[in-house]
Design an enzyme around this catalytic site. Structure first.
Site, short mmCIF file in Angstrom:
data_model
loop_
_atom_site.label_atom_id
_atom_site.label_comp_id
_atom_site.label_asym_id
_atom_site.label_seq_id
_atom_site.Cartn_x
_atom_site.Cartn_y
_atom_site.Cartn_z
N LYS A 25 21.39 -29.36 -7.09
CA LYS A 25 21.84 -28.76 -5.84
C LYS A 25 22.41 -27.37 -6.07
O LYS A 25 22.09 -26.41 -5.36
CB LYS A 25 22.88 -29.66 -5.19
CG LYS A 25 23.17 -29.31 -3.74
CD LYS A 25 24.12 -30.33 -3.14
CE LYS A 25 23.41 -31.46 -2.45
NZ LYS A 25 22.94 -32.58 -3.11
N ARG A 95 30.25 -31.30 -2.84
CA ARG A 95 28.99 -32.02 -2.99
C ARG A 95 28.61 -32.18 -4.45
O ARG A 95 28.83 -31.29 -5.26
CB ARG A 95 27.87 -31.28 -2.25
CG ARG A 95 28.21 -30.92 -0.81
CD ARG A 95 27.08 -30.20 -0.11
NE ARG A 95 26.04 -31.12 0.30
CZ ARG A 95 24.87 -30.73 0.81
NH1 ARG A 95 24.59 -29.45 0.90
NH2 ARG A 95 23.97 -31.62 1.17
N GLY A 104 21.03 -39.51 -2.55
CA GLY A 104 21.98 -40.45 -1.98
C GLY A 104 22.78 -41.26 -2.97
O GLY A 104 23.62 -42.07 -2.58
N MET A 106 24.97 -40.24 -5.31
CA MET A 106 26.34 -39.77 -5.59
C MET A 106 26.99 -39.28 -4.30
O MET A 106 26.37 -39.29 -3.24
CB MET A 106 26.32 -38.72 -6.69
CG MET A 106 25.99 -39.35 -8.04
SD MET A 106 25.85 -38.13 -9.34
CE MET A 106 24.49 -37.16 -8.77
N ARG A 339 15.14 -28.18 -3.36
CA ARG A 339 14.82 -28.82 -4.64
C ARG A 339 13.36 -29.26 -4.60
O ARG A 339 12.77 -29.40 -3.53
CB ARG A 339 15.73 -30.04 -4.87
CG ARG A 339 15.57 -31.14 -3.84
CD ARG A 339 16.59 -32.24 -4.04
NE ARG A 339 16.50 -33.25 -2.98
CZ ARG A 339 17.40 -34.22 -2.79
NH1 ARG A 339 18.47 -34.28 -3.57
NH2 ARG A 339 17.26 -35.10 -1.83
N HIS A 455 17.10 -42.43 3.88
CA HIS A 455 17.30 -42.87 2.49
C HIS A 455 16.15 -43.78 2.04
O HIS A 455 15.59 -43.60 0.96
CB HIS A 455 18.64 -43.61 2.38
CG HIS A 455 18.90 -44.18 1.04
ND1 HIS A 455 18.57 -45.48 0.69
CD2 HIS A 455 19.42 -43.64 -0.08
CE1 HIS A 455 18.90 -45.71 -0.56
NE2 HIS A 455 19.42 -44.61 -1.06
N SER A 772 -6.10 -50.81 -36.60
CA SER A 772 -5.60 -50.88 -35.22
C SER A 772 -4.21 -51.50 -35.27
O SER A 772 -4.06 -52.67 -35.68
CB SER A 772 -6.54 -51.72 -34.35
OG SER A 772 -6.07 -51.72 -33.01
N CYS A 840 -3.38 -51.03 -30.30
CA CYS A 840 -3.89 -51.92 -29.26
C CYS A 840 -2.83 -52.85 -28.70
O CYS A 840 -3.14 -53.79 -27.98
CB CYS A 840 -5.08 -52.73 -29.77
SG CYS A 840 -4.67 -53.84 -31.13
N TYR A 860 -6.67 -43.16 -31.23
CA TYR A 860 -6.86 -43.70 -29.88
C TYR A 860 -5.81 -44.75 -29.57
O TYR A 860 -5.18 -45.31 -30.47
CB TYR A 860 -8.27 -44.29 -29.71
CG TYR A 860 -8.53 -45.57 -30.49
CD1 TYR A 860 -8.18 -46.82 -29.97
CD2 TYR A 860 -9.16 -45.53 -31.73
CE1 TYR A 860 -8.44 -47.98 -30.69
CE2 TYR A 860 -9.42 -46.69 -32.45
CZ TYR A 860 -9.05 -47.92 -31.93
OH TYR A 860 -9.29 -49.07 -32.63
#
Length: 890
Positions: A25, A95, A104, A106, A339, A455, A772, A840, A860
């Site tokens: 903010k 704020r 919302g 804080m 923001r 909200h 693997s 994997c 991979y």
């Protein structure tokens, strides 16, 4: 701490501080000040001061108080207003502002500086007693709840009681006398519940509010939100002290929230909502349903045109969609926040592509703009469009996707059902920041009040959960846990379906359909593929899974588990007979019956993955896993023995029991499985290898192209195990190819699942064409955790209490398991430069883990077919981030 960091906005602008110091903010306010936009003057206290506050046992130390006093006095001089001035009093908002957006979560205190004397000065200055006392009651309500810790419900109830007495429905209908009376009642609530009077000194109010906003960093809702979004606790919040501007002053005043593009669809259209004669909290709370921002053009055209122009400038400056808060005071526009906006997955994809096409950003930035897990939400099921059922209610489509679940009205119940694995739709009049745990537990959200910037809408869009807000036809009874709509009553526990794409609510469970990768998603993934280094394969055991892997553009199968095939109903009885056999010859008899079935399994996989590697893991599970459990067979044998019935059946059951006892293991995960089966029962692996190569050769004959075959052996801890098992594979493969008169290329490799295998990788690599890393079992062995036990018993506690940073079975443990992967990969490739290395386990589809794998010698990852798109995007982002880090350190 030697330096106290408190700055006027214009001072901070000259220091080039980041959002990590100024908070999101504060950073937005400072940047807008730098751009010369109409921002109310203010002061920012940095996030470092928040952390210092907690180190000092939640006390504002003298140097910080002095610095705040000095800067606020400078603010007074700049704006010509002063605390407690009876002619031109200064009121401020206090704020919060975290480095990452936490909408919302804080706290904020508005109208600070007003008191019994100043309220009359405000009334006199603006010739409006109603406005003055409306402002005072708002301050008492927020200050009482946030700073003095009085239950907010007490204030809400008193307001509703007053409106009932006055026979009015809306706040804007309450008279000056009504607000004056409410101020008295609110002050009494504070006195009755705290034993203290409401502070009258604005400086005392200010210091108390700064401490309370710091402390809101550690409220339970903020902690839960950070946990969900993996925001570090140590960041802290900044505090912004900003001169108040009043959206509740008169008929030419109002407040709103707007987005430079539609946060739900991504459409390039100025989008938002506002309320006349209101303050900012009224919009996001969802208590009053706001008006579309376009209506402001009719009411205050000059303010609207200026707002639209500023919104465009901000988007071009930040090169991203902006979420802005604004207030109009008597026709004059003020910017209170900007923001980077939260957005749905669909919007994120569209906006990223559109901004590339508009020349605002490059393709690399577009790929980084879409979070990997957002891709998953785009693959959520949708309501079948062919269903012709009328909804029982309609609301605003706040966050797309469909969800089915039980209607639940409380956060606690939602959490309870989630733990039991049940689907939940959280139904509320509106949500507040305290509902974050319920929202996180729910599969979808339905509210009867609120707009597209409420909200519930903002938070669910960020989470990718389906949400409908403002379904005003639904009348919710929170006490009795039911809602009524158009003569129908829906009780807690009943099933509903919500469609967050259309805003429709349906009774019961509707049929859902799978979406496909297309359009914008396909474009982002195509760009991602051009930037990534890691290849992405899929774990697939069935034709259906292989088809989904192919559809999602997997580059092969990294793990096909053959034991899943053994468990199929059409062959389990043959598998059990093979295990119960007393001789090798008898075992081979049943294995020969199983082989054609296995061969068809492999043929299906080879055909679907044409031209791509298919890695088949030979039998890994212990043999006793295919037999009845001891606790099932023992009572059956006991009963037959006691009753004397059916001696033939008794003999069969006793044979099974005898074999179950012979194969029984105290720790099966470390028992006779994988390569140990190969060496003890080579005939099992011989059958599987023959089936693989017969299938491959038949595909070659039928399709004219040989499959890319990779045979994988699991659970080894010693290089000699692999050498001997590889001899079996090579011998049978060569015999099978010789008999057919054709040859195909193939590889033989191993899963690295034990710490010893990782640490002796240089020896094992001499016999392996590929490694693997099976991170599921490797994690179990490294931590000495039995996954089935620990995940239910203490992993959640370990993560919550920060013994562990994350569940190591979901996100790679970089310091332990990750080091073993790095050592094994590096030393394996040094010993065998042709060695290919993959992963994997479950971590192969986790974006955080992929970031780590990309930094080591892994070629991979292999993930669930459904997570292949996520892995593709995450791999690209990992490589782009790595290149960025290198460029900034050069």
């Amino acid at each position: 701490m030697s330096q106290v960091e408190v700055y006027l906005f214009e001072e901070a602008a000259s220091l080039n501080l980041t959002k990590f110091e100024l908070g999101g903010k504060g950073y937005g306010l400072v940047e807008m000040t730098r751009l010369g936009l109409p921002v109310p003057s203010g002061v920012v206290i940095t996030t470092r001061m928040c952390n210092e506050y907690f180190k000092r046992e939640k006390k504002l130390w003298p140097e910080l108080q002095d610095a705040i006093t000095q800067k606020v006095k400078a603010l007074e001089s700049k704006v010509g207003k002063r605390f407690n001035d009876t002619n031109n009093p200064l009121l401020v908002s206090v704020r919060s502002g975290a480095p990452y957006s936490m909408p919302g979560m804080m706290d904020t205190v508005l109208n600070l500086g007003i008191n019994d004397t100043v309220v009359d000065a405000v009334a006199k200055k603006f010739n409006d007693e109603r406005f003055a006392y409306d402002t005072y009651r708002r301050f008492i309500q927020l200050f009482g709840k946030i700073v003095m810790k009085v239950s907010g419900e007490l204030f809400d109830r008193e307001l509703e009681r007053l409106k009932d007495e006055l026979k009015v429905k809306n706040d804007i209908e309450v008279s000056a006398e009504g607000w004056r009376e409410l101020v008295k009642r609110y002050k009494k609530i504070i006195k009755d519940n705290t034993g203290k009077d409401l502070p009258q000194d604005p400086w005392e109010q200010l210091f108390m509010a700064v401490g309370a906003v710091f402390e809101s960093w550690w409220t339970q809702r903020a902690i839960e939100y950070r946990k969900i979004y993996k925001i570090p606790d140590e960041l802290g919040t900044a505090v912004n002290i900003v001169m108040m501007v009043f959206g509740n002053m008169d008929d030419r005043s109002g407040t709103g929230v707007a987005f430079t593009r539609n946060p739900s669809t991504g459409e390039k259209k100025f989008y938002g909502e506002f309320l006349l004669k209101a303050q900012g909290e009224d919009v996001v709370a969802g208590i009053r349903t706001p008006l579309p921002v376009e209506k402001l053009k009719e009411i205050m055209p000059e303010a609207y045109m200026q707002l639209e122009d500023i919104a465009s400038k901000l988007e071009k400056y930040f090169k991203d969609m902006q979420d802005i808060e604004f207030t109009v005071e008597s026709g004059k526009l003020y910017m209170l926040q900007t923001r980077n906006a939260k957005r749905t997955a669909a919007a994120a994809v569209k906006i990223a592509i559109d901004m590339v096409n508009e020349g605002l950003i490059k393709k690399e930035e577009a790929v980084l703009r879409v979070e990997p897990n957002q891709i998953q939400t785009l693959l959520y099921k949708q309501v079948d469009p062919n269903i012709k059922i009328s909804p029982i209610a309609k609301g605003l489509a706040a966050s797309p996707g469909a969800a089915i679940g039980k209607v639940i009205f409380t956060n606690e119940k939602a959490q309870e059902l989630k733990k039991r694995g049940e689907k939940v739709i959280l139904v509320r009049p509106e949500t507040t920041p305290e509902d974050i745990v319920g929202i996180a537990a729910a599969d979808g959200i339905l509210t009867s009040r609120g707009g597209m910037t409420s909200h519930a809408a903002v938070v669910t869009r960020g989470m990718g959960k389906p949400c409908i807000v403002g379904a005003e036809s639904i009348k919710i009874n929170m006490d009795m846990h039911y809602f009524e709509v158009n003569g129908k009553t829906v009780k807690e526990g009943e099933i509903i379906t919500i469609d967050g794409t259309t805003g429709s609510v349906f009774e019961g469970e509707l049929s859902l359909v799978e979406p496909k990768l297309s359009g914008g998603v396909a474009q982002i993934l195509e760009w991602a593929d051009s930037f990534r280094r890691l290849k992405v394969r899929a774990n697939a055991d069935t034709p259906e899974m292989a088809a989904k892997a192919s559809e999602n553009r997997a580059e092969g199968i990294g793990l096909a588990r053959t034991e899943r095939m053994f468990n199929a109903p059409d062959r389990l009885i043959m598998v059990q007979k093979m295990i119960l056999s007393d001789t090798v010859e008898e075992r081979k008899k049943y294995l020969n019956q199983i082989k054609p079935l296995q061969k068809n399994d492999f043929k299906a996989l080879f055909k679907i993955m044409k031209g791509l590697p298919v890695t088949i893991r030979l039998l890994d599970m212990p043999l006793h896993e295919f037999l009845p459990k001891l606790e099932e067979i023992l009572p059956e044998v006991t009963e037959l023995r006691l009753t004397g019935k059916d001696r033939q059946l008794l003999a069969e059951k006793e044979k099974v029991l005898k074999r179950v006892m012979e194969l029984k293991e105290y720790n099966p995960m470390m028992g006779q499985r994988g390569v140990r089966l190969a060496l003890m029962y080579p005939e099992i692996y011989e059958m599987q290898v023959a089936a693989i190569f017969e299938a491959a050769l038949e595909v070659l004959n039928e399709e004219g192209e040989a499959p890319i075959v990779e045979v994988m052996i699991s659970q080894l801890a010693e290089a000699e195990e692999l050498r001997r098992a590889k001899e079996i594979v090579t011998r049978v493969a060569e015999e099978t190819m010789k008999a057919s008169g054709k040859t195909i290329k193939y590889k033989v490799g191993t899963m690295i699942e034990t710490p010893r295998a990782a640490l002796t990788a240089s020896r094992i690599a001499k016999y392996a064409d590929f490694f693997s890393f099976g991170t599921n079992d490797l994690t179990q062995a490294t931590f000495a955790f039995s996954r089935d036990d620990v995940e239910a018993k203490f992993i959640p506690f370990y993560v919550d209490s920060k013994v562990l940073p994350a569940d190591p079975f979901s996100t790679l443990d970089a310091e332990g398991v990750g080091r073993l992967v790095a050592i094994g990969s590096k030393e394996g490739k040094e010993a065998n430069p042709e060695l290919e290395v993959g992963v994997c386990g479950e971590t192969g589809g986790d974006p955080e883990s992929i970031e780590k794998f990309n930094s080591i010698d892994v070629d991979y990852v292999s993930a669930s077919p459904f997570r292949v798109p996520i892995a593709r995007l995450a791999a690209a982002q990992a490589e782009l981030n790595k290149k960025h880090r290198k460029s900034t350190t050069v």
